[in-house]
Design an enzyme around this catalytic site. Structure first.
Site, PDB file in Angstrom:
ATOM      1  N   GLY A 127       0.814  -1.211   0.000  1.00  0.00           N
ATOM      2  CA  GLY A 127       0.000   0.000   0.000  1.00  0.00           C
ATOM      3  C   GLY A 127       0.844   1.256   0.000  1.00  0.00           C
ATOM      4  CD  GLU A 244      19.696  -9.421  -0.076  1.00  0.00           C
ATOM      5  OE1 GLU A 244      19.753 -10.037  -1.156  1.00  0.00           O
ATOM      6  OE2 GLU A 244      20.619  -9.367   0.732  1.00  0.00           O
ATOM      7  CB  SER A 381       8.763   5.937 -13.119  1.00  0.00           C
ATOM      8  OG  SER A 381       9.490   7.124 -12.844  1.00  0.00           O
ATOM      9  CD  GLU A 383      10.903   8.062 -17.084  1.00  0.00           C
ATOM     10  OE1 GLU A 383      10.131   7.397 -16.346  1.00  0.00           O
ATOM     11  OE2 GLU A 383      11.169   7.728 -18.247  1.00  0.00           O
TER      12      GLU A 383
END
Lengths: 396, 379
Positions: A127, A244, A381, A383
């Site tokens: 979440g 990890e 993302s 970016e």
């Protein structure tokens, strides 16, 4: 300088391969290799098999019930299971919340949740994102107000992967609105069966139900489910992102998909010859293969430089890994020619009685191409990953 | 799996890097380039003293018997310092060929002298129409009694006018593109009938068009198997390509550092231009290219000496193709990020960009190696 695996590692590979050959259910492997839809029961069945063997959390430290595999062993495990067509392990419990609980959780949280993750008892989801908080995650608004021995949670999460199956969700929530945005965030473990939680599907462009909106309306969460300290959630979230993460390169699965692509290119025809013999198409396949070879070596270098924080390196792996995954789905779709067009979601199950249109591998590939546009967007993302490298590595 | 370099390799790297940093300044490089020979005997002697020139020479001929990974270590530093001296031509290719295939007499006469820096070697293989195809040899070696008469044109021979000995490929049998029938000959540059037209290359080195006009050599000039030199050429070209990949990584590393430094200091709109996200992302892409290139160059070096030709070819072609493309991408971004300064002769960056670009044109470009990668996989 020695690129060979040690004898122990080679033996481990054999052990994993033998186990997978003997225990991976053929129907599940077929679904993965043919890009069909996996049901909850498919994931659960495979994870139960691994849990029984003690390998579901093999990479966890022994003190938390894992096998204490080295990063190289974990890589071998990923590679062997992926090659055989095993479903990916749902990462939200095993690789995401578990390290946070290990590092910052209470004794009860460790005892209770880690053992349930390790034994495949709970299905977790994540979440984080909200409608107004995507890349700017720290602006999140879901509110948790302390009320005696519990929090009252109100708000909305979105893009929640496979929330429809989940028993638990780990959430970033705002517990303080008066401080800097990063400092008012806390990390809560919430039972998805709690009253006040509603899960609503988001249908993606391939008409699949993979992600959801999750609504919280006066959801009561015991204070015992707060991880660490109130207001430190952002720190824990960053820890999670840097932990990890060599697996995010997805090298094992991409190697398998490259093999599938080559197989398809052998069968598809162009000018009366296999498409794979077309110099243009062959060169594009080779470039992806070369990129993947370089990425595999980069992963190995990161694994070998154990001890250093994997954060910024993980961003490289995420960027290159997802670019390669997308290139593979793109080439597979292109390989089909006009047979990329027929859209038949009913062919996504194995037991369809529907007559196939085109080659038997064709139906999922264009849908999969569109679905995989997600990989450069999720998990931070690409970016955002570049921003991380620019700041953390290049000092810009 | 072990990605660490040995203590000797680290020492070698450090001492060479220290020398290059201290002695091989950009101004010195410029002077060397403008000198008559185009390289520095003083630098070459220093390399000999450091043991660089005999690095891969067998120990019984005055060298250290090093591996392609040792060559990687050296090549990377030479790339970082943009060193023009003929290391690849003379040590990697020239010495490499003699060490692999030379007769005892050839080894004795060539290897110790080359390792001491007294003898410069080069491989004269490519021809005007051969591009990168190793089997395409039109130069002929006609038998005349116990001797051979060489006739042909060798194109863009690195250091062809400076080398003391040229290792020339010529056809002793078969047609112009046959795999069989290629032989190697060691000839002296001063021999009758050998003409070398010297010129500068755009990346600051020298090359020559070598014309062989009825050059008469003895049977003792033959290097390696008569008619069957192609596998040898392929093996040494791969060792050379792996060294070029390592050099490219060194060039790229410095070019990236220079570019990063530039965008951190250059001010526009009242701030360093490196604050702008569009430039940051370009810099990150350059960084990713570098890390991926380091990885694949390592793989190529480790496999370059492999006895398994398929394994060697696959790794080297992957690396050379990768470096060709990433080198091109990085140089274009580096020049763009430097703005107008990127296209001046004054700045070292433009010279790094030229070398990194032109490495692709040695021993097979990206297209060539992608094609070979594909063809080999098809079998």
């Amino acid at each position: 300088m020695d690129l060979a695996y040690t004898a122990e590692e080679a033996a481990f590979r054999d052990e994993v391969r033998d186990f997978v050959t003997a225990n991976l259910p053929a129907d599940i492997a077929r679904k993965v290799l043919e890009h069909r839809r996996l049901e909850k029961s498919d994931y659960a069945r495979w994870q139960d098999i691994l849990a029984k063997q003690g390998w579901l959390a093999g990479h966890w430290p022994v003190e938390h019930g894992g096998c204490g595999w080295t990063p190289v062993q974990n890589h071998i495990f990923d590679e062997e299971t992926a090659a055989a067509g095993a479903p990916r392990l749902i990462p939200f419990g095993l690789n995401m919340v578990a390290p946070v609980i290990m590092a910052y959780g209470s004794p009860w949280q460790k005892e209770h949740y880690l053992s349930r993750i390790r034994t495949n008892h709970d299905w977790w989801c994540q979440g984080y994102s909200e409608p107004g908080s995507g890349s700017d995650l720290a602006s999140l608004k879901t509110r948790a107000v302390r009320d005696g021995d519990h929090y009252l949670v109100n708000g909305q999460k979105t893009w929640t992967t496979l929330a429809q199956y989940a028993d638990m969700i780990f959430c970033l929530v705002r517990t303080d609105t008066t401080v800097k945005k990063q400092e008012g965030i806390s990390f809560l473990l919430i039972d998805m069966h709690s009253p006040g939680i509603t899960v609503r599907p988001i249908v993606t462009l391939d008409e699949e139900h993979e992600v959801n909106e999750v609504f919280f309306e006066d959801v009561k969460v015991p204070v015992a489910n707060l991880v660490g300290e109130e207001g430190k959630g952002w720190t824990y979230a960053k820890y999670l992102l840097g932990h990890e993460r060599t697996g995010i390169a997805g090298v094992g699965a991409s190697k398998r998909e490259l093999d599938t692509l080559k197989h398809i290119a052998k069968i598809q025809r162009k000018n009366g010859r296999p498409l794979g013999d077309d110099p243009g198409f062959a060169a594009r396949m080779a470039q992806v293969e070369i990129d993947l070879l370089a990425l595999e070596m980069t992963v190995m270098r990161v694994l070998a430089s154990r001890g250093k924080a994997p954060g910024p390196e993980a961003s490289i792996l995420k960027i290159k890994g997802t670019e390669i995954q997308q290139a593979l789905t793109e080439l597979m779709m292109e390989a089909l020619g006009p047979y990329a067009l027929p859209f038949r979601p009913e062919a996504m199950t194995l037991d369809t009685e529907d007559e196939l249109v085109g080659p038997d591998y064709a139906a999922p590939l264009a849908a999969r191409y569109f679905n995989y546009r997600k990989v450069t967007i999720y998990g931070g993302s690409n970016e955002i990953q570049r921003n991380i490298i620019a700041q953390m590595v290049l000092g810009l | 799996m072990d990605f660490s370099f040995s203590e000797e390799q680290q020492l070698l790297r450090e001492s060479l890097a220290r020398y290059v940093e201290r002695e091989y300044t950009f101004e010195k490089r410029r002077a060397i380039q403008r000198s008559a020979e185009g390289f520095s005997h003083e630098v070459w002697s220093a390399f000999a003293e450091m043991g660089l020139l005999g690095l891969t020479t067998p120990e019984e001929y005055g060298g250290y018997g090093g591996s392609a990974v040792d060559t990687l270590v050296v090549s990377q530093v030479l790339g970082s310092g943009l060193v023009v001296e003929p290391y690849l031509a003379s040590v990697v290719l020239g010495t490499g060929l003699v060490a692999r295939a030379g007769s005892t007499a050839q080894k004795e006469s060539l290897l110790p002298a080359a390792a001491r820096g007294e003898l410069l070697l080069t491989l004269a293989h490519a021809e005007p129409d051969s591009r990168y195809e190793l089997a395409e040899v039109a130069t002929s070696a006609r038998r005349q009694g116990n001797q051979f008469v060489l006739q042909g044109h060798k194109a863009v021979v690195p250091w062809g006018a400076q080398a003391d000995r040229l290792i020339v490929s010529a056809r002793t049998a078969g047609g112009p593109r046959d795999a069989q029938g290629i032989s190697l000959f060691v000839i002296e540059r001063g021999m009758k009938g050998v003409g070398a037209r010297d010129y500068r290359t755009i990346d600051g080195q020298r090359a020559a068009e070598v014309k062989l006009d009825d050059v008469l050599v003895g049977a003792d000039a033959v290097l390696g198997p008569l008619d069957g030199a192609l596998p040898l050429l392929e093996a040494i070209a791969d060792v050379g390509a792996a060294a070029l990949c390592a050099e490219a990584v060194g060039v790229m590393e410095t070019l990236n550092a220079q570019t990063l430094e530039y965008i951190k200091t250059r001010q526009q709109f009242g701030q360093p231009i490196g604050r702008f996200q569009v430039l940051q992302h370009r810099a990150v892409d350059m960084f990713i290219h570098l890390e991926q290139s380091k990885s694949i160059a390592l793989l190529a070096a480790v496999r370059a000496d492999s006895a398994d030709a398929a394994e060697r070819r696959r790794a080297v072609s992957a690396a050379k193709a990768h470096l060709g493309r990433s080198g091109r991408a990085v140089t274009q971004m580096a020049i763009q990020l430097h703005g107008g300064m990127g296209v001046t002769d004054e700045l070292p960056a433009s010279h790094y960009a030229k070398r990194l670009t032109m490495i692709d044109f040695h021993l097979g470009d990206a297209d060539f190696h992608v094609e070979r990668f594909v063809a080999d996989a098809r079998g």
